[in-house]
Design an enzyme around this catalytic site. Structure first.
Site, PDB file in Angstrom:
ATOM      1  N   SER A 194       1.245  -1.688   0.242  1.00 14.07           N
ATOM      2  CA  SER A 194       0.394  -0.167  -0.211  1.00 14.07           C
ATOM      3  C   SER A 194       0.966   1.375   0.270  1.00 14.07           C
ATOM      4  O   SER A 194       1.600   1.404  -1.014  1.00 14.07           O
ATOM      5  CB  SER A 194      -0.859   0.022   1.217  1.00 14.07           C
ATOM      6  OG  SER A 194      -2.177   0.756   1.441  1.00 14.07           O
ATOM      7  N   HIS A 197      -8.564   1.536  -1.282  1.00 13.27           N
ATOM      8  CA  HIS A 197      -8.140   0.511  -2.531  1.00 13.27           C
ATOM      9  C   HIS A 197      -9.571   0.013  -2.624  1.00 13.27           C
ATOM     10  O   HIS A 197      -9.401  -1.113  -3.165  1.00 13.27           O
ATOM     11  CB  HIS A 197      -7.290  -0.476  -1.655  1.00 13.27           C
ATOM     12  CG  HIS A 197      -5.842   0.332  -1.614  1.00 13.27           C
ATOM     13  ND1 HIS A 197      -5.319   0.089  -2.314  1.00 13.27           N
ATOM     14  CD2 HIS A 197      -5.327   0.109  -0.290  1.00 13.27           C
ATOM     15  CE1 HIS A 197      -3.979   0.890  -1.871  1.00 13.27           C
ATOM     16  NE2 HIS A 197      -3.494   0.249  -0.600  1.00 13.27           N
TER      17      HIS A 197
END
Length: 368
Positions: free
Chosen positions: A67, A170
């Protein structure tokens, strides 16, 4: 280190020293604070691990981040500077925090169970498998109502744990942040990665600086496939992995997913001696000046199908020059740069590994 942290704080416009030492949990939970703090911690630890960035370029076999950690990895690989990384992560955090206020959303970890049943259950609730981490861990993201429904009816043999995050990262809920970052990224100058970068998008090995940055931007609203990243690290023959601060979460995943690979969570200065030993024992001999920008490399493990592009042919940046078929699918291999083909380094039908050079090119000015 204190002066360097002060400099990164100035660039980010955030008092990172205070947030890293005295801020309470509620303050740290704010993703606009957490993200710059995470990246700054990683960048500082790299200075403790390698006295000069070129030292890392010479011995590190590959880099990856989970991430927001991809921004740290991009800076460590020389794609962007530390200052660019802090500006990007500052705006990433602010944009994602803003996007999270539109709808009440969150994330929950689903531990255990059959992987396919877990994914099907998440989808059936209208949720997104935002982090497919491997080693029996999937993170579901969506509205609080959807997450509550999943907790009330969990997949068989699983445990659902709500995560202390500000929103459904996300997922499509973060799309406004992608638009903000895309505009910002168009003004960012990049360099090609000095070591292979394994991308969260699909586990592909990426060298092209613009492509690394494009993937970082788009990843904000798309799932993190850490499971595929671990597969690629295995294919690359990685024997040791050091997780830089804030460390611990990925170390557990790697221990379960990559048996036989030595793993270290670099948490405190006391861990530096072990980290330096691992660099010596597991590091590869890589020339820091190696011109990786002249090579087109394979993104995944598979069988290569070369195109009709012959030596002497001029290609533009983004042109498809080959395909690599893996067990999952067939991926296009695109040239990251404009130039003239010098030679193919593989033949049609050859098995290839992630990051293996396929084509050597001579960069030329005036081609786009």
């Amino acid at each position: 280190m204190a002066d360097r942290l002060h400099w990164l704080s100035t660039v980010a416009g955030i008092d990172l020293a205070a947030h890293g030492t005295t801020s309470d949990e509620e303050t740290i939970k704010d993703t606009a604070v957490a993200q710059p703090l995470i990246v700054a911690a990683g960048l500082l630890s790299l200075l403790a691990l390698f006295q000069h960035p070129a030292d890392g370029f010479r011995v590190v076999g590959a880099g990856a981040g989970h991430s927001v950690g991809e921004i740290t990895a991009a800076s460590a690989a020389g794609v962007i500077s530390a200052e660019q990384a802090m500006v990007l992560v500052r705006e990433r955090g602010r944009s994602m925090a803003s996007a999270a206020t539109v709808t009440a959303t969150g994330m929950s970890a689903v531990l255990g169970g059959d992987p396919q049943e877990v994914l099907a259950s998440i989808e059936s609730q209208g949720l997104t498998a935002a982090n497919v981490n491997g080693a029996g861990q999937v993170v579901a993201a969506g509205t609080l109502e959807q997450l509550a429904a999943l907790a009330d009816n969990p997949p068989a043999k699983t445990r659902v744990m709500p995560l202390k995050v500000a929103g459904a990262f996300h997922t499509e809920h973060m799309q406004p942040a992608v638009a903000d970052l895309a505009r910002l990224s168009r003004a960012v100058s990049t360099h090609d990665a000095r070591v292979p970068i394994v991308s969260n998008v699909d586990g592909s090995v990426v060298h092209s600086g613009p492509e690394v940055l494009r993937r970082i931007v788009n990843q904000v609203s798309n799932p993190v496939r850490w499971d595929l990243c671990m597969e690629t690290l295995k294919d690359l023959g990685v024997t040791g992995i050091i997780e830089i601060p804030p460390a611990g979460a990925l170390t557990g995943l790697v221990k379960r997913g990559l048996k036989g690979v030595e793993v270290l969570a670099l948490k405190t200065p006391d861990d530096l001696e072990a980290a330096h030993r691992m660099v010596r024992e597991h590091g590869s001999s890589r020339q820091a000046s190696q011109p990786t920008w002249r090579l087109v490399t394979s993104p995944v493990k598979g069988m290569v199908q070369v195109s009709a592009v012959q030596p002497g042919t001029e290609v533009a940046a983004g042109d498809v020059v080959a395909h690599v078929s893996s067990l999952r699918d067939s991926l296009e291999v695109r040239s990251g740069h404009a130039g003239t083909v010098v030679e193919w380094l593989v033949e049609d039908g050859d098995p290839v590994s992630p990051g293996q050079p396929l084509l050597r090119m001579h960069p030329q000015e005036g081609l786009s």
